[in-house]
Scaffold this motif. Sequence first.
Motif, PDB file in Angstrom:
ATOM      1  N   ARG A  80       8.288 -10.504   3.836  1.00  0.00           N
ATOM      2  CA  ARG A  80       8.122  -9.097   4.197  1.00  0.00           C
ATOM      3  C   ARG A  80       6.660  -8.729   4.418  1.00  0.00           C
ATOM      4  NH1 ARG A  80       6.695  -5.752  -0.198  1.00  0.00           N
ATOM      5  NH2 ARG A  80       6.602  -6.901  -2.145  1.00  0.00           N
ATOM      6  N   PHE A  81       5.819  -9.722   4.606  1.00  0.00           N
ATOM      7  CA  PHE A  81       4.390  -9.464   4.734  1.00  0.00           C
ATOM      8  C   PHE A  81       4.041  -8.906   6.104  1.00  0.00           C
ATOM      9  CE2 PHE A  81       0.093 -10.693   5.865  1.00  0.00           C
ATOM     10  CZ  PHE A  81      -0.600 -10.095   4.826  1.00  0.00           C
ATOM     11  N   GLY A  82       3.232  -7.863   6.101  1.00  0.00           N
ATOM     12  CA  GLY A  82       2.704  -7.264   7.321  1.00  0.00           C
ATOM     13  C   GLY A  82       1.422  -6.532   6.968  1.00  0.00           C
ATOM     14  N   PHE A  83       0.821  -5.882   7.955  1.00  0.00           N
ATOM     15  CA  PHE A  83      -0.422  -5.161   7.688  1.00  0.00           C
ATOM     16  C   PHE A  83      -0.198  -4.040   6.680  1.00  0.00           C
ATOM     17  CE2 PHE A  83      -3.824  -2.104   8.449  1.00  0.00           C
ATOM     18  CZ  PHE A  83      -4.921  -2.944   8.273  1.00  0.00           C
ATOM     19  N   ASP A  84       0.993  -3.452   6.699  1.00  0.00           N
ATOM     20  CA  ASP A  84       1.281  -2.368   5.748  1.00  0.00           C
ATOM     21  C   ASP A  84       1.199  -2.867   4.306  1.00  0.00           C
ATOM     22  OD1 ASP A  84       3.599  -3.896   6.274  1.00  0.00           O
ATOM     23  OD2 ASP A  84       4.883  -2.282   5.547  1.00  0.00           O
ATOM     24  N   VAL A  85       1.636  -4.088   4.051  1.00  0.00           N
ATOM     25  CA  VAL A  85       1.554  -4.654   2.706  1.00  0.00           C
ATOM     26  C   VAL A  85       0.092  -4.914   2.351  1.00  0.00           C
ATOM     27  CG1 VAL A  85       2.204  -6.607   1.224  1.00  0.00           C
ATOM     28  CG2 VAL A  85       3.860  -5.645   2.832  1.00  0.00           C
ATOM     29  N   SER A  86      -0.686  -5.410   3.313  1.00  0.00           N
ATOM     30  CA  SER A  86      -2.119  -5.624   3.079  1.00  0.00           C
ATOM     31  C   SER A  86      -2.822  -4.314   2.764  1.00  0.00           C
ATOM     32  CB  SER A  86      -2.791  -6.254   4.305  1.00  0.00           C
ATOM     33  OG  SER A  86      -2.347  -7.543   4.513  1.00  0.00           O
ATOM     34  N   LEU A  87      -2.470  -3.263   3.508  1.00  0.00           N
ATOM     35  CA  LEU A  87      -3.091  -1.954   3.297  1.00  0.00           C
ATOM     36  C   LEU A  87      -2.719  -1.382   1.931  1.00  0.00           C
ATOM     37  CD1 LEU A  87      -4.870   0.192   4.601  1.00  0.00           C
ATOM     38  CD2 LEU A  87      -2.805   1.184   5.593  1.00  0.00           C
ATOM     39  N   TYR A  88      -1.453  -1.496   1.579  1.00  0.00           N
ATOM     40  CA  TYR A  88      -0.996  -1.032   0.271  1.00  0.00           C
ATOM     41  C   TYR A  88      -1.706  -1.791  -0.845  1.00  0.00           C
ATOM     42  CZ  TYR A  88       2.019  -0.726  -3.820  1.00  0.00           C
ATOM     43  OH  TYR A  88       2.485  -0.567  -5.095  1.00  0.00           O
ATOM     44  N   PHE A  89      -1.735  -3.116  -0.731  1.00  0.00           N
ATOM     45  CA  PHE A  89      -2.376  -3.927  -1.759  1.00  0.00           C
ATOM     46  C   PHE A  89      -3.866  -3.604  -1.854  1.00  0.00           C
ATOM     47  CE2 PHE A  89      -4.784  -7.742  -2.927  1.00  0.00           C
ATOM     48  CZ  PHE A  89      -4.309  -7.923  -4.216  1.00  0.00           C
ATOM     49  N   SER A  90      -4.507  -3.408  -0.713  1.00  0.00           N
ATOM     50  CA  SER A  90      -5.933  -3.103  -0.697  1.00  0.00           C
ATOM     51  C   SER A  90      -6.214  -1.764  -1.369  1.00  0.00           C
ATOM     52  CB  SER A  90      -6.449  -3.091   0.741  1.00  0.00           C
ATOM     53  OG  SER A  90      -7.830  -2.819   0.773  1.00  0.00           O
ATOM     54  N   ALA A  91      -5.430  -0.750  -1.066  1.00  0.00           N
ATOM     55  CA  ALA A  91      -5.628   0.568  -1.690  1.00  0.00           C
ATOM     56  C   ALA A  91      -5.388   0.493  -3.192  1.00  0.00           C
ATOM     57  CB  ALA A  91      -4.700   1.593  -1.053  1.00  0.00           C
ATOM     58  N   GLU A  92      -4.360  -0.231  -3.566  1.00  0.00           N
ATOM     59  CA  GLU A  92      -4.030  -0.403  -4.977  1.00  0.00           C
ATOM     60  C   GLU A  92      -5.145  -1.141  -5.719  1.00  0.00           C
ATOM     61  OE1 GLU A  92      -0.005  -1.930  -7.018  1.00  0.00           O
ATOM     62  OE2 GLU A  92      -0.975  -3.403  -5.733  1.00  0.00           O
ATOM     63  N   THR A  93      -5.729  -2.122  -5.067  1.00  0.00           N
ATOM     64  CA  THR A  93      -6.783  -2.930  -5.689  1.00  0.00           C
ATOM     65  C   THR A  93      -8.116  -2.187  -5.704  1.00  0.00           C
ATOM     66  OG1 THR A  93      -5.666  -4.934  -4.956  1.00  0.00           O
ATOM     67  CG2 THR A  93      -7.962  -5.155  -5.606  1.00  0.00           C
ATOM     68  N   PHE A  94      -8.481  -1.572  -4.580  1.00  0.00           N
ATOM     69  CA  PHE A  94      -9.747  -0.842  -4.461  1.00  0.00           C
ATOM     70  C   PHE A  94      -9.860   0.240  -5.521  1.00  0.00           C
ATOM     71  CE2 PHE A  94     -12.605   2.311  -2.583  1.00  0.00           C
ATOM     72  CZ  PHE A  94     -13.606   1.533  -2.011  1.00  0.00           C
ATOM     73  N   THR A  95      -8.750   0.904  -5.783  1.00  0.00           N
ATOM     74  CA  THR A  95      -8.749   1.999  -6.765  1.00  0.00           C
ATOM     75  C   THR A  95      -8.484   1.508  -8.185  1.00  0.00           C
ATOM     76  OG1 THR A  95      -6.393   2.415  -6.389  1.00  0.00           O
ATOM     77  CG2 THR A  95      -7.961   3.685  -5.060  1.00  0.00           C
ATOM     78  N   SER A  96      -8.271   0.227  -8.346  1.00  0.00           N
ATOM     79  CA  SER A  96      -7.960  -0.398  -9.645  1.00  0.00           C
ATOM     80  C   SER A  96      -6.669   0.147 -10.242  1.00  0.00           C
ATOM     81  CB  SER A  96      -9.112  -0.233 -10.634  1.00  0.00           C
ATOM     82  OG  SER A  96     -10.258  -0.871 -10.153  1.00  0.00           O
ATOM     83  N   LEU A  97      -5.766   0.592  -9.387  1.00  0.00           N
ATOM     84  CA  LEU A  97      -4.486   1.098  -9.855  1.00  0.00           C
ATOM     85  C   LEU A  97      -3.638  -0.034 -10.424  1.00  0.00           C
ATOM     86  CD1 LEU A  97      -2.652   3.546 -10.084  1.00  0.00           C
ATOM     87  CD2 LEU A  97      -1.885   3.109  -7.760  1.00  0.00           C
ATOM     88  N   GLY A  98      -3.520  -1.112  -9.653  1.00  0.00           N
ATOM     89  CA  GLY A  98      -2.914  -2.333 -10.141  1.00  0.00           C
ATOM     90  C   GLY A  98      -1.475  -2.246 -10.595  1.00  0.00           C
ATOM     91  N   TYR A  99      -0.561  -1.804  -9.735  1.00  0.00           N
ATOM     92  CA  TYR A  99       0.857  -1.797 -10.082  1.00  0.00           C
ATOM     93  C   TYR A  99       1.361  -3.204 -10.385  1.00  0.00           C
ATOM     94  CZ  TYR A  99       1.592   3.041  -8.618  1.00  0.00           C
ATOM     95  OH  TYR A  99       1.558   4.397  -8.507  1.00  0.00           O
ATOM     96  N   GLY A 100       0.884  -4.184  -9.614  1.00  0.00           N
ATOM     97  CA  GLY A 100       1.306  -5.559  -9.834  1.00  0.00           C
ATOM     98  C   GLY A 100       2.554  -5.951  -9.083  1.00  0.00           C
ATOM     99  N   ASP A 101       3.037  -5.086  -8.190  1.00  0.00           N
ATOM    100  CA  ASP A 101       4.223  -5.439  -7.423  1.00  0.00           C
ATOM    101  C   ASP A 101       3.904  -6.354  -6.244  1.00  0.00           C
ATOM    102  OD1 ASP A 101       2.870  -3.302  -6.303  1.00  0.00           O
ATOM    103  OD2 ASP A 101       4.656  -2.386  -5.456  1.00  0.00           O
ATOM    104  N   VAL A 102       2.650  -6.405  -5.820  1.00  0.00           N
ATOM    105  CA  VAL A 102       2.176  -7.355  -4.816  1.00  0.00           C
ATOM    106  C   VAL A 102       1.052  -8.132  -5.481  1.00  0.00           C
ATOM    107  CG1 VAL A 102       1.154  -7.632  -2.530  1.00  0.00           C
ATOM    108  CG2 VAL A 102       2.744  -5.750  -2.949  1.00  0.00           C
ATOM    109  N   VAL A 103       1.222  -9.440  -5.559  1.00  0.00           N
ATOM    110  CA  VAL A 103       0.284 -10.269  -6.323  1.00  0.00           C
ATOM    111  C   VAL A 103      -0.345 -11.308  -5.410  1.00  0.00           C
ATOM    112  CG1 VAL A 103       0.067 -11.817  -8.296  1.00  0.00           C
ATOM    113  CG2 VAL A 103       1.692  -9.932  -8.381  1.00  0.00           C
TER     114      VAL A 103
END
Length: 148
Positions: A80-103
Motif C-alpha cells: 500500500r506504499f505511495g507518496f501519501d504514506v511517505s507524507l504521513y510518515f514524514s509529518a508523523e516523524t518530523f513532529t515526533s508524534l510517532g504513532y508507530g503504524d508505519v515503521v
Amino acid sequence: MLLVALVCLGLLVLTTVIHYEVLRGLSNVLPGLEIRPRAKLIVVIVAAFVAHVIEIVLYAAAIWILVRFPALGSLGDSARFGFDVSLYFSAETFTSLGYGDVVPGGDLRLLAGAEALNGLLLIGWSASYAYIAMERFWNGGPAVGPER
C-alpha cells in the motif's frame, strides 16, 4: 548507509536554509505591514506552518525515492506504499508524534531519526521566534528584526 547519511545531511542543510530564509523574510516584512500588531502574529504562525509543511514534503520526497531501492530499506507495508504514506510518515516523524503504524526498516531508520531531531530543532526555532514576536508586538515594542 552512506547514501542515506548523505541524504540526511543534505536535508538538514536544505531545511535549515529554508527555515532561516522564511524567518529572515518575516523579520524584513513584518515592520512594514500595515496591520494590527497582534495580526502580525497570525502572519508569523502561518509562515512558520508553511515552512514546516515544505520541510515535511522534502523529507517525504526523499523517503519516497529511497524506498524505491530495496537495499536502502522499507517503509511500512510495501503493498500500500505511495507518496501519501511517505507524507504521513514524514509529518508523523518530523513532529515526533510517532504513532508507530508505519515503521521504517533498514537504512531508512537513520533518515527517520535525523528527521525527528531536525523537526524538533526547527519547531523549537519557530516557537522561540513566535515568542519573541508576541513579546514585542503585545508590549508595543519594536517589530521583530534581524538585529537590534
